[in-house]
Design a protein around this motif. Structure first.
Motif, short mmCIF file in Angstrom:
data_model
loop_
_atom_site.label_atom_id
_atom_site.label_comp_id
_atom_site.label_asym_id
_atom_site.label_seq_id
_atom_site.Cartn_x
_atom_site.Cartn_y
_atom_site.Cartn_z
N GLN A 1 13.61 44.96 20.98
CA GLN A 1 14.31 46.24 21.11
C GLN A 1 14.88 46.69 19.77
N LYS A 2 15.40 45.73 19.01
CA LYS A 2 15.89 46.06 17.67
C LYS A 2 14.74 46.51 16.77
N GLN A 3 13.61 45.83 16.89
CA GLN A 3 12.45 46.21 16.09
C GLN A 3 11.97 47.61 16.46
N GLN A 4 11.99 47.92 17.76
CA GLN A 4 11.58 49.25 18.21
C GLN A 4 12.49 50.32 17.60
N GLN A 5 13.79 50.08 17.62
CA GLN A 5 14.72 51.06 17.07
C GLN A 5 14.54 51.21 15.57
N ALA A 6 14.28 50.08 14.89
CA ALA A 6 14.03 50.14 13.44
C ALA A 6 12.78 50.96 13.14
N LEU A 7 11.74 50.78 13.96
CA LEU A 7 10.51 51.55 13.77
C LEU A 7 10.74 53.04 14.05
N GLN A 8 11.55 53.33 15.07
CA GLN A 8 11.86 54.73 15.35
C GLN A 8 12.61 55.37 14.19
N ASN A 9 13.55 54.61 13.61
CA ASN A 9 14.27 55.12 12.45
C ASN A 9 13.34 55.33 11.26
N GLU A 10 12.44 54.38 11.07
CA GLU A 10 11.47 54.50 9.97
C GLU A 10 10.53 55.68 10.19
N GLN A 11 10.12 55.86 11.45
CA GLN A 11 9.23 56.97 11.77
C GLN A 11 9.90 58.31 11.47
N MET A 12 11.15 58.46 11.91
CA MET A 12 11.87 59.70 11.66
C MET A 12 12.09 59.91 10.16
N PHE A 13 12.39 58.84 9.45
CA PHE A 13 12.57 58.94 8.00
C PHE A 13 11.30 59.44 7.33
#
Length: 586
Positions: free
Chosen positions: A212-224
């Motif tokens: 779940q933490k990895q998913q959120q990190a990827l979402q943040n990276e995607q938005m960035f």
């Protein structure tokens, strides 16, 4: 209310771009406007990784949670989880296919094809055939060891010695490569493989928080990445355009002092199209999700939350129309308090349903409706009853019908008043005032039998016609006004549409009375089981009725707001405020 926005421009050098964007994402208050018309999209690789992680989380979510925790996520864990799940599905499909083949062979009993080889060594040949019942006589009956009829077909096992029996043309040979014994063995092997992979997935549940933490990190990276790809760039300088709530400007300027960046804040002008952020007191905010079912209000429109919160509560209460049902809904909500309050969305649902429940109790009490039970005059609840107090049932029904009409007239009048405020000081506000006068003039003439109503109707019609357009040509202006006047049938049809409040409320009450009567009738069936049947009939009947009433309350309560009310004062041209922000870590 709709939060006031400011137009924002952030610019800096290429060397500081990453630091500036990371800081903006950390602050999380800026709604970024793409530099081009393309939708904000992240890198393809990041999107694919995010989809894989989301799928792995979904797979593990179907297994019981484990309290153990781990600190590190082994490499290829995501791919392994997805691969194990896909393999299990593949095994399940193969297992289903084998079960179908086994079912088709069940008529022959349990057997193994290896036994056929032993028979052939001794000169015995076994054939499985299918033949129609009419043509069964063409088979040598002496060679039929077993037969079974299914419909108009006969399935038979044919034995022959030394030489294989030559089947007649009417018989269809059934090729059987594996017997039920072999199929059973393969099914068990597949089940064992599935169990082994399921055990691995169960053991992998400990990685769920890390995933779940990895998913959120990827979402943040995607938005960035998405924001980074949509910047305005010129040589070594870049710029980012967006909108920010006015109250957050000071916070942004203070936080951005740690990076080298230029910030320009401007007022929103007529050509801008800012996003819409709706913020109300928490009880009114509970209805925002319902507002957005239809459309988000534009930034320059008005927030419909308060009006829908009040009107929807009244409509829902009138449709359900029973204080007893309101008490049941209230009890259910209080019982679910812990679960609903664990999330922000759940809290909104909790507050909304509490409001609707209390509304049902209040309206049911003033209309004297408690589970459709006839109350005596000395009942303490009778003192709260205001509606339906006439001795004539017909008069009570007429009064409820008129109440629905007046509720509709007041609701649509509010829509006209809102539109007057919105379009003022243009001439169109006089047009809306004309429609308002015309509506109440018609009510005064038709319902109140007041001749002054006809005068008001004509005055309103003249105002509506003359100020329906600001066209300079008087003749065209008059024609456009006449076209606008054709909407009079729609206007009064909308008022009459509010009769559904009366009709649905009456239907709910009648259904409740019917179930009460049925319960009393079955009570007399048996001294022993009669009371039990009575309780079951009344319980099931009221359960069905309350479900239908609640569905009707939501569907028609929202319909009156979204169609009849919105028609005269709302456009819904907005889009939601979505800040460039990091997802909260688990």
């Amino acid at each position: 209310m709709i939060v006031s926005m400011k137009k924002l421009l952030v610019f800096g050098t290429e060397n500081n771009r990453k630091a500036i964007l990371e800081k903006l994402q950390e602050i999380g208050v800026v709604h970024v406007v793409p530099a081009s018309q393309e939708e904000l999209k992240g890198h393809v690789d990041t999107l694919e990784q995010q989809e894989q992680v989301a799928r792995a989380i979904s797979i593990l979510g179907s297994f019981p949670d484990k309290k153990e925790s781990v600190e590190n996520l082994p490499e290829n864990t995501v791919n392994d989880i997805v691969s194990w799940h896909n393999t299990i599905q593949k095994y399940q499909e193969e297992q289903n296919e084998l079960n179908k083949r086994k079912e088709a062979l069940s008529m022959w009993g349990a057997f193994s094809t290896s036994e056929w080889d032993e028979l052939q060594k001794h000169g015995v040949h076994l054939q499985f055939v299918k033949v129609s019942l009419k043509q069964l006589s063409q088979l040598d009956s002496g060679r039929i060891a077993y037969k079974k009829q299914i419909g108009k077909d006969v399935f038979a096992a044919v034995l022959s010695h030394k030489e294989q029996y030559e089947l007649p043309d009417c018989a269809q040979l059934l090729p059987i490569k594996k017997g039920t014994v072999e199929l059973d063995r393969e099914i068990q092997e597949l089940q064992q493989k599935q169990d082994e992979l399921s055990t691995k997935l169960q053991q992998a549940v400990v990685y769920l928080p890390l995933l779940q933490k990895q998913q959120q990190a990827l979402q943040n990276e995607q938005m960035f990445c998405a924001v980074e790809s949509q910047l305005l760039c010129e040589q070594d300088v870049f710029a980012l355009k967006g909108y920010i709530p006015e109250k957050q400007v000071e916070t942004l300027q203070k936080e951005m002092q740690s990076v080298t960046a230029g910030i320009m804040v401007e007022e929103v002008d007529g050509e801008d199209d800012p996003p819409t952020l709706i913020q109300n007191p928490k009880w009114v905010q509970s209805v925002v999700d319902l507002v957005k079912l239809y459309a988000s209000p534009g930034y320059k429109e008005w927030d419909t939350s308060s009006s829908i919160y009040l009107a929807f509560t009244i409509f829902f209460a009138m449709i359900v129309g029973d204080a007893g049902y309101g008490c049941i809904l209230l009890a259910i909500m209080l019982g679910l308090t812990g679960k609903l309050k664990s999330s922000e969305a759940g809290q909104r649902v909790y507050r909304l349903m509490l409001t609707l429940s209390i509304g049902c109790i209040v309206f049911g009490a003033i209309s004297g409706n408690w589970f459709a039970i006839q109350m005596s005059e000395d009942n303490p609840l009778k003192q709260f009853q205001i509606l339906g107090t006439s001795k004539s049932e017909e008069q009570n029904l007429n009064n409820m019908m008129m109440l629905s009409v007046y509720v509709g007239a007041v609701h649509l009048s509010c829509a006209r008043l809102i539109q007057i405020i919105r379009v003022f000081p243009s001439v169109f506000w006089i047009n809306q005032l004309g429609w308002l006068i015309m509506m109440w003039g018609a009510i005064a003439k038709i319902l109140w039998q007041n001749d002054a109503g006809l005068t008001a109707l004509l005055v309103g019609a003249v105002l509506a016609v003359l100020f329906a357009s600001d066209h300079r040509n008087i003749f065209m202006r008059f024609l456009l006004g006449l076209l606008d006047l054709l909407g009079i049938t729609q206007n009064f049809a909308d008022i009459l549409s509010y009769l559904r409040l009366f009709a649905l409320g009456l239907a709910s009450t009648v259904m409740a009375k019917i179930f009460n009567d049925l319960g009393m009738q079955v009570r007399d069936v048996s001294p022993t089981f009669g009371p039990v049947l009575m309780v079951l009939v009344i319980f099931m009947g009221h359960t069905i009725n309350i479900v239908l009433a609640v569905m009707g309350g939501f569907i028609h309560g929202l319909r009156l707001n979204f169609l009849e009310f919105y028609r005269y004062c709302f456009e819904g041209t907005g889009y939601d405020y979505k800040p460039f922000a990091k997802k909260a870590q688990v």
